[in-house]
Design an enzyme around this catalytic site. Structure first.
Site, short mmCIF file in Angstrom:
data_model
loop_
_atom_site.label_atom_id
_atom_site.label_comp_id
_atom_site.label_asym_id
_atom_site.label_seq_id
_atom_site.Cartn_x
_atom_site.Cartn_y
_atom_site.Cartn_z
N GLU A 122 -29.90 -84.18 -40.07
CA GLU A 122 -30.49 -84.52 -41.37
C GLU A 122 -29.44 -84.33 -42.46
O GLU A 122 -28.79 -83.28 -42.52
CB GLU A 122 -31.69 -83.63 -41.69
CG GLU A 122 -32.94 -83.97 -40.93
CD GLU A 122 -34.11 -83.13 -41.44
OE1 GLU A 122 -34.16 -82.82 -42.64
OE2 GLU A 122 -34.98 -82.78 -40.62
N ASP A 133 -37.88 -77.30 -51.99
CA ASP A 133 -36.88 -76.49 -51.32
C ASP A 133 -36.70 -75.15 -52.00
O ASP A 133 -36.96 -74.99 -53.19
CB ASP A 133 -35.54 -77.23 -51.27
CG ASP A 133 -35.59 -78.45 -50.38
OD1 ASP A 133 -35.86 -78.27 -49.18
OD2 ASP A 133 -35.36 -79.57 -50.87
#
Length: 348
Positions: A122, A133
């Site tokens: 990724e 995040d």
């Protein structure tokens, strides 16, 4: 995605030779911030995110598919996951932020992770407000943007590197950069760059149809997310529509390491496996090799087909004193996780 404790360096580890040259500075770029409202990507509604103009924008920016680049064997994300499963292995899926600390280091990190046995990689598209995040990845995105990373420069870097890799690359991007460029233009550029998959954490399933159409046109597998709070009916729809694999977010909240893996993962995996035979990868909150062992220790019963490690990988590069040291740390950590996966499988 998750982060972990500081990894020790192996005396025998050595950085790629191409990293010895300094990367020329680039001008900073500023990206328009996205509103900070947090939503469950599986349950949000079109009104919640205000994406009424997406379809018109997509239609205006659709490009003809470009030929897939040679060199990576055309391996799709789904085939890469199947290959790991057929070999009796749980797929190792590391995450790094593109452009942190610079794009030359990202290119070397991709080659290194591929050499360390990553099954899928990724690559995070830096964004000014990565609100799903934790602090580690937020900081890495800020560093990448300050260093001048843009979607264009990231795509250019990937176009050079992906033909050298044996595993497919998946872009992890918030929807804002995709919408600003246009879904057709973004997915066409990703295809030309050799990208095989796309993950959009803040795009709700109810809004994914247009992007899914454009992704299919460009042979990009759109990986969808399901969470512990996703209702059963919606989970069934998501697993049916997801391509490449199903991304199981193992916890509610921001990414980052935790002292233990959510025990509810076992039940969530069983529920998903009852409605699909697609590969399921677990992400968010997996950091150390011990955490990996917890997730796959009873892989036959749990059914985890892959583990996604993000903040831990980003931390190795972000906390280093130099790109050279960061790549050393990344290699040590990646090999330790791959070895942990192999060791546990061999004992089952």
């Amino acid at each position: 995605m998750a982060f972990a404790h500081k990894a020790s360096l192996s005396p025998s580890s050595s950085p790629p030779a191409s990293l010895t040259a300094a990367t020329p500075p680039v001008k900073p770029v500023f990206v328009r911030a996205l509103a900070t409202a947090s939503v469950d990507p599986a349950m949000a509604t079109p009104a919640a995110l205000g994406r009424h103009a997406v379809r018109a924008r997509a239609a205006a920016t659709t490009l003809a598919p470009a030929p897939l680049p040679a060199g990576n064997g055309g391996l799709s994300v789904a085939k890469a996951m199947s290959r790991a499963r057929d070999n009796g292995m749980t797929a190792f899926i590391p995450y790094i932020t593109a452009g942190d600390p610079d794009l030359a280091t990202t290119a070397e990190a991709l080659r290194l992770l591929d050499a360390c046995g990553a099954d899928v990689i990724e690559v995070g598209m830096p964004f000014s407000n990565p609100y799903a995040d934790g602090a580690v990845i937020q900081a890495s995105a800020a560093r990448a943007l300050a260093a001048g990373a843009t979607s264009d420069t990231v795509m250019a870097m990937l176009k050079e590197v992906t033909p050298e890799l044996s595993c497919p690359v998946v872009i992890f991007s918030y929807f804002n950069p995709i919408e600003r460029r246009g879904t057709g233009s973004f997915t066409a550029a990703a295809r030309e760059a050799g990208v095989r998959g796309l993950i959009v954490p803040d795009l709700p399933y109810t809004e994914a149809s247009v992007l899914s159409i454009e992704a299919k046109k460009n042979e990009i597998e759109l990986v969808l997310l399901t969470t512990p709070t996703t209702k059963a009916e919606r989970m069934n729809e998501i697993t049916s529509a997801s391509e490449g694999f199903v991304y199981l977010v193992s916890i509610n909240g921001l990414t980052g390491a935790r002292p233990s893996v959510n025990p509810h993962v076992k039940d969530l995996l069983r529920e998903i496996k009852q409605v699909t035979d697609k590969a399921v990868a677990v992400g968010f909150g997996i950091s150390t090799p011990d955490h990996v062992r917890q997730v796959i220790n009873k892989v036959a019963q749990w059914g985890a087909d892959g583990v996604i490690i993000g903040s831990a990988m980003v931390k190795q590069l972000g906390e280093a004193n130099s790109p050279r040291e960061g790549l050393k740390r990344l290699e040590v950590y990646a090999r330790s996780l791959k070895d942990a996966l192999h060791a546990v499988i061999c004992t089952i």
